[in-house]
Design a protein around this motif. Structure first.
Motif, PDB file in Angstrom:
ATOM      1  N   ASN A 150       0.825  -1.206   0.000  1.00  0.00           N
ATOM      2  CA  ASN A 150       0.000   0.000   0.000  1.00  0.00           C
ATOM      3  C   ASN A 150       0.865   1.265   0.000  1.00  0.00           C
ATOM      4  O   ASN A 150       0.653   2.176   0.796  1.00  0.00           O
ATOM      5  N   VAL A 151       1.865   1.264  -0.876  1.00  0.00           N
ATOM      6  CA  VAL A 151       2.744   2.424  -1.027  1.00  0.00           C
ATOM      7  C   VAL A 151       2.850   2.769  -2.507  1.00  0.00           C
ATOM      8  O   VAL A 151       2.526   1.957  -3.373  1.00  0.00           O
ATOM      9  N   THR A 152       3.335   3.965  -2.783  1.00  0.00           N
ATOM     10  CA  THR A 152       3.494   4.391  -4.169  1.00  0.00           C
ATOM     11  C   THR A 152       4.652   3.643  -4.824  1.00  0.00           C
ATOM     12  O   THR A 152       5.563   3.158  -4.145  1.00  0.00           O
ATOM     13  N   GLU A 153       4.626   3.589  -6.140  1.00  0.00           N
ATOM     14  CA  GLU A 153       5.704   2.911  -6.854  1.00  0.00           C
ATOM     15  C   GLU A 153       7.060   3.591  -6.649  1.00  0.00           C
ATOM     16  O   GLU A 153       8.064   2.889  -6.486  1.00  0.00           O
ATOM     17  N   PRO A 154       7.136   4.936  -6.603  1.00  0.00           N
ATOM     18  CA  PRO A 154       8.444   5.544  -6.307  1.00  0.00           C
ATOM     19  C   PRO A 154       8.988   5.140  -4.927  1.00  0.00           C
ATOM     20  O   PRO A 154      10.192   4.934  -4.769  1.00  0.00           O
ATOM     21  N   THR A 155       8.111   5.002  -3.943  1.00  0.00           N
ATOM     22  CA  THR A 155       8.545   4.542  -2.620  1.00  0.00           C
ATOM     23  C   THR A 155       9.092   3.123  -2.714  1.00  0.00           C
ATOM     24  O   THR A 155      10.120   2.798  -2.109  1.00  0.00           O
ATOM     25  N   THR A 156       8.419   2.284  -3.486  1.00  0.00           N
ATOM     26  CA  THR A 156       8.882   0.910  -3.668  1.00  0.00           C
ATOM     27  C   THR A 156      10.264   0.888  -4.312  1.00  0.00           C
ATOM     28  O   THR A 156      11.159   0.168  -3.856  1.00  0.00           O
ATOM     29  N   VAL A 157      10.461   1.681  -5.363  1.00  0.00           N
ATOM     30  CA  VAL A 157      11.754   1.717  -6.051  1.00  0.00           C
ATOM     31  C   VAL A 157      12.858   2.157  -5.089  1.00  0.00           C
ATOM     32  O   VAL A 157      13.929   1.538  -5.027  1.00  0.00           O
ATOM     33  N   THR A 158      12.601   3.199  -4.319  1.00  0.00           N
ATOM     34  CA  THR A 158      13.596   3.704  -3.366  1.00  0.00           C
ATOM     35  C   THR A 158      13.958   2.634  -2.334  1.00  0.00           C
ATOM     36  O   THR A 158      15.141   2.396  -2.048  1.00  0.00           O
ATOM     37  N   THR A 159      12.944   1.981  -1.787  1.00  0.00           N
ATOM     38  CA  THR A 159      13.190   0.951  -0.775  1.00  0.00           C
ATOM     39  C   THR A 159      13.932  -0.242  -1.369  1.00  0.00           C
ATOM     40  O   THR A 159      14.889  -0.749  -0.775  1.00  0.00           O
ATOM     41  N   LEU A 160      13.505  -0.678  -2.547  1.00  0.00           N
ATOM     42  CA  LEU A 160      14.175  -1.814  -3.180  1.00  0.00           C
ATOM     43  C   LEU A 160      15.610  -1.494  -3.568  1.00  0.00           C
ATOM     44  O   LEU A 160      16.481  -2.368  -3.479  1.00  0.00           O
ATOM     45  N   ASN A 161      15.874  -0.259  -3.961  1.00  0.00           N
ATOM     46  CA  ASN A 161      17.263   0.133  -4.250  1.00  0.00           C
ATOM     47  C   ASN A 161      18.128  -0.023  -3.003  1.00  0.00           C
ATOM     48  O   ASN A 161      19.239  -0.552  -3.064  1.00  0.00           O
ATOM     49  N   ALA A 162      17.611   0.437  -1.879  1.00  0.00           N
ATOM     50  CA  ALA A 162      18.358   0.317  -0.618  1.00  0.00           C
ATOM     51  C   ALA A 162      18.517  -1.151  -0.228  1.00  0.00           C
ATOM     52  O   ALA A 162      19.585  -1.564   0.241  1.00  0.00           O
ATOM     53  N   MET A 163      17.482  -1.940  -0.434  1.00  0.00           N
ATOM     54  CA  MET A 163      17.566  -3.365  -0.109  1.00  0.00           C
ATOM     55  C   MET A 163      18.569  -4.075  -1.015  1.00  0.00           C
ATOM     56  O   MET A 163      19.288  -4.967  -0.556  1.00  0.00           O
ATOM     57  N   ALA A 164      18.629  -3.677  -2.278  1.00  0.00           N
ATOM     58  CA  ALA A 164      19.607  -4.277  -3.207  1.00  0.00           C
ATOM     59  C   ALA A 164      21.022  -3.916  -2.775  1.00  0.00           C
ATOM     60  O   ALA A 164      21.911  -4.779  -2.775  1.00  0.00           O
ATOM     61  N   ARG A 165      21.229  -2.658  -2.380  1.00  0.00           N
ATOM     62  CA  ARG A 165      22.559  -2.258  -1.890  1.00  0.00           C
ATOM     63  C   ARG A 165      22.938  -3.043  -0.644  1.00  0.00           C
ATOM     64  O   ARG A 165      24.109  -3.330  -0.420  1.00  0.00           O
ATOM     65  N   GLY A 166      21.944  -3.405   0.157  1.00  0.00           N
ATOM     66  CA  GLY A 166      22.192  -4.180   1.372  1.00  0.00           C
ATOM     67  C   GLY A 166      22.267  -5.678   1.145  1.00  0.00           C
ATOM     68  O   GLY A 166      22.384  -6.454   2.100  1.00  0.00           O
ATOM     69  N   GLY A 167      22.185  -6.104  -0.106  1.00  0.00           N
ATOM     70  CA  GLY A 167      22.309  -7.520  -0.412  1.00  0.00           C
ATOM     71  C   GLY A 167      21.087  -8.343  -0.066  1.00  0.00           C
ATOM     72  O   GLY A 167      21.195  -9.554   0.161  1.00  0.00           O
ATOM     73  N   LEU A 168      19.910  -7.716  -0.055  1.00  0.00           N
ATOM     74  CA  LEU A 168      18.688  -8.424   0.335  1.00  0.00           C
ATOM     75  C   LEU A 168      17.832  -8.864  -0.856  1.00  0.00           C
ATOM     76  O   LEU A 168      17.102  -9.848  -0.750  1.00  0.00           O
ATOM     77  N   VAL A 169      17.894  -8.122  -1.955  1.00  0.00           N
ATOM     78  CA  VAL A 169      17.083  -8.460  -3.125  1.00  0.00           C
ATOM     79  C   VAL A 169      17.893  -8.300  -4.402  1.00  0.00           C
ATOM     80  O   VAL A 169      18.911  -7.604  -4.427  1.00  0.00           O
ATOM     81  N   ARG A 170      17.407  -8.949  -5.441  1.00  0.00           N
ATOM     82  CA  ARG A 170      17.946  -8.758  -6.787  1.00  0.00           C
ATOM     83  C   ARG A 170      16.746  -8.633  -7.718  1.00  0.00           C
ATOM     84  O   ARG A 170      15.673  -9.170  -7.457  1.00  0.00           O
ATOM     85  N   ARG A 171      16.948  -7.889  -8.794  1.00  0.00           N
ATOM     86  CA  ARG A 171      15.877  -7.682  -9.773  1.00  0.00           C
ATOM     87  C   ARG A 171      16.246  -8.370 -11.081  1.00  0.00           C
ATOM     88  O   ARG A 171      17.407  -8.404 -11.470  1.00  0.00           O
ATOM     89  N   GLU A 172      15.219  -8.883 -11.735  1.00  0.00           N
ATOM     90  CA  GLU A 172      15.392  -9.495 -13.056  1.00  0.00           C
ATOM     91  C   GLU A 172      14.257  -9.037 -13.949  1.00  0.00           C
ATOM     92  O   GLU A 172      13.115  -8.924 -13.490  1.00  0.00           O
ATOM     93  N   ARG A 173      14.567  -8.801 -15.219  1.00  0.00           N
ATOM     94  CA  ARG A 173      13.529  -8.487 -16.194  1.00  0.00           C
ATOM     95  C   ARG A 173      12.612  -9.699 -16.342  1.00  0.00           C
ATOM     96  O   ARG A 173      13.073 -10.844 -16.375  1.00  0.00           O
ATOM     97  N   ASP A 174      11.331  -9.436 -16.417  1.00  0.00           N
ATOM     98  CA  ASP A 174      10.354 -10.494 -16.611  1.00  0.00           C
ATOM     99  C   ASP A 174      10.538 -11.110 -18.001  1.00  0.00           C
ATOM    100  O   ASP A 174      10.635 -10.388 -18.990  1.00  0.00           O
ATOM    101  N   ALA A 175      10.608 -12.424 -18.060  1.00  0.00           N
ATOM    102  CA  ALA A 175      10.855 -13.109 -19.337  1.00  0.00           C
ATOM    103  C   ALA A 175       9.717 -12.881 -20.324  1.00  0.00           C
ATOM    104  O   ALA A 175       9.945 -12.751 -21.524  1.00  0.00           O
ATOM    105  N   ALA A 176       8.482 -12.821 -19.834  1.00  0.00           N
ATOM    106  CA  ALA A 176       7.326 -12.655 -20.714  1.00  0.00           C
ATOM    107  C   ALA A 176       7.083 -11.201 -21.096  1.00  0.00           C
ATOM    108  O   ALA A 176       6.559 -10.918 -22.166  1.00  0.00           O
TER     109      ALA A 176
END
Length: 153
Positions: free
Chosen positions: A60-86
């Protein structure tokens, strides 16, 4: 017309949320995590590989908030992103092994916080509280969508 904080649903829910958040941060801080990360970890433990848009909806957050949080999580080694194959426009988010391992450590923290919050409250009242909060959330979400639709009409 006046609505005192003691009688305001919004004020009381926010006050309770802030208390949950403070305690959650007290547990997470020593682990180098924030409560912002918690909500995304929690969602990914349920739907690993969800798109960024789906994570925004789940939290229940905006997409920019999600991007910011996920960027920080990626820097912290918690998540990785992949392009959707489909659909290459979509980014799927996956937990790293470190983040997957945190579930066993952090879920007991969630249980503990819920125990603290519910101390002295009957199981029946807790069940009613959850039911009422879900209904209030649905009502508010529906009204927000109606207001947004009116503004674009």
């Amino acid at each position: 017309m006046d609505l005192s904080p003691d009688e305001s649903l919004g004020f009381q829910v926010r006050r309770c949320h802030r208390a949950f958040d403070r305690l959650l941060n007290a547990y997470l801080g020593p682990r180098g995590l924030s409560s912002g990360f918690w909500y995304f970890l929690r969602a990914l433990w349920q739907e690993n590989g969800a798109t960024q848009k789906r994570l925004s909806q789940l939290n229940n957050v905006t997409e920019p908030t999600t991007v910011t949080t996920l960027n920080a999580m990626a820097r912290g080694g918690l998540v990785r992103r992949e392009r959707d194959a489909a659909d290459g426009r979509k980014l799927n988010v996956f937990l790293t092994p470190r983040a997957e391992a945190l579930k066993g450590e952090l879920m007991p923290v969630a249980y503990r916080i819920n125990e603290v919050a519910g101390a002295g409250v009957s199981p029946e009242d807790l069940a009613t509280t959850l039911r009422v909060l879900r209904r209030m959330s649905e009502n508010l979400t529906r009204e927000a969508a109606a207001v947004a639709a009116e503004e674009t009409a």
